[in-house]
Design a protein around this motif. Structure first.
Motif: not given
Length: 229
Positions: A1-14, A18-28
């Protein structure tokens, strides 16, 4: 089994900012990140608006394509293109408020045929076309024909031929000015066959006439009396 790690960053709607949190996968891989452009990410509300706008544009395109086909086949007139509820005359509606209210409610609440009658100039055909256009916009096959044209076509009609076959099959058919045609027994027989086929298939028909229902029946009976039937 493998686990996908994610990173949370703040993004801004163009769109709205509005600023909101966005999760991205670390294994890219880093080279993949460098090769791809930064994605444009919208907030949920703006994403919904854009999705709805895209759906409306797709529907407008599909309606335009279908309308072009109907016009090319001669199944509707150029006037049909512009006759919608939103383009109706408020003055005419105000003078015939009850009738227009019933017309607007017909498609949503009624699954029966529609008979619109009254004197010249009250907006019968406009109301009927608006009902027909609503059916068209809801994805149904439609057609319109004046009673005079229907009679001319019926004079050379053969079972299953051309326009008559199409008029039998469409979901909603508008027959305009039923009282203004020159009726004969043969033409009434062809009309009866058309309506019998539509009734059996549970298709809806819209009629317009200067005469009321009893007046139209009297008109048809008069044809039979003149023919000695």
């Amino acid at each position: 089994n493998s686990t996908t790690m994610t990173t949370t960053r703040v993004s801004k709607c163009p769109d709205c900012g509005l600023k909101f949190e966005l999760q991205e996968a670390d294994n890219v891989s880093e080279w993949i990140r460098a090769a791809l452009p930064d994605p444009v990410v919208y907030c949920d509300a703006c994403a919904e608006k854009k999705s709805a706008a895209a759906a409306r544009e797709t529907k407008r395109f599909e309606l335009s394509q279908r309308l072009g086909t109907l016009l090319n086949k001669g199944l509707v007139t150029q006037e049909f293109r512009e006759t919608r509820w939103e383009s109706s005359s408020r003055d005419i509606e105000a003078r015939q408020h009850s009738v227009w209210s019933q017309g607007r409610a017909w498609w949503r609440n009624c699954r029966k045929n529609l008979f619109v009658h009254g004197p010249v100039g009250v907006g019968k055909t406009r109301l009927a076309r608006a009902c027909l256009h609503e059916a068209f916009e809801n994805g149904h096959n439609v057609a319109e024909v004046t009673a005079r044209r229907l009679c001319k076509v019926s004079d050379t009609y053969r079972e299953g031929d051309g326009l008559y076959g199409t008029w039998k099959a469409v979901d909603v058919l508008l027959i305009d000015d039923i009282d203004k045609a020159t009726w004969t027994l043969e033409r009434i027989d062809a009309l009866w066959e058309l309506m019998d086929a539509r009734s059996s298939a549970k298709k809806r028909t819209i009629w317009t006439s200067n005469l009321d229902n009893s007046g139209v029946l009297k008109l048809f009976r008069g044809v039979g009396e003149k023919a000695g039937n």
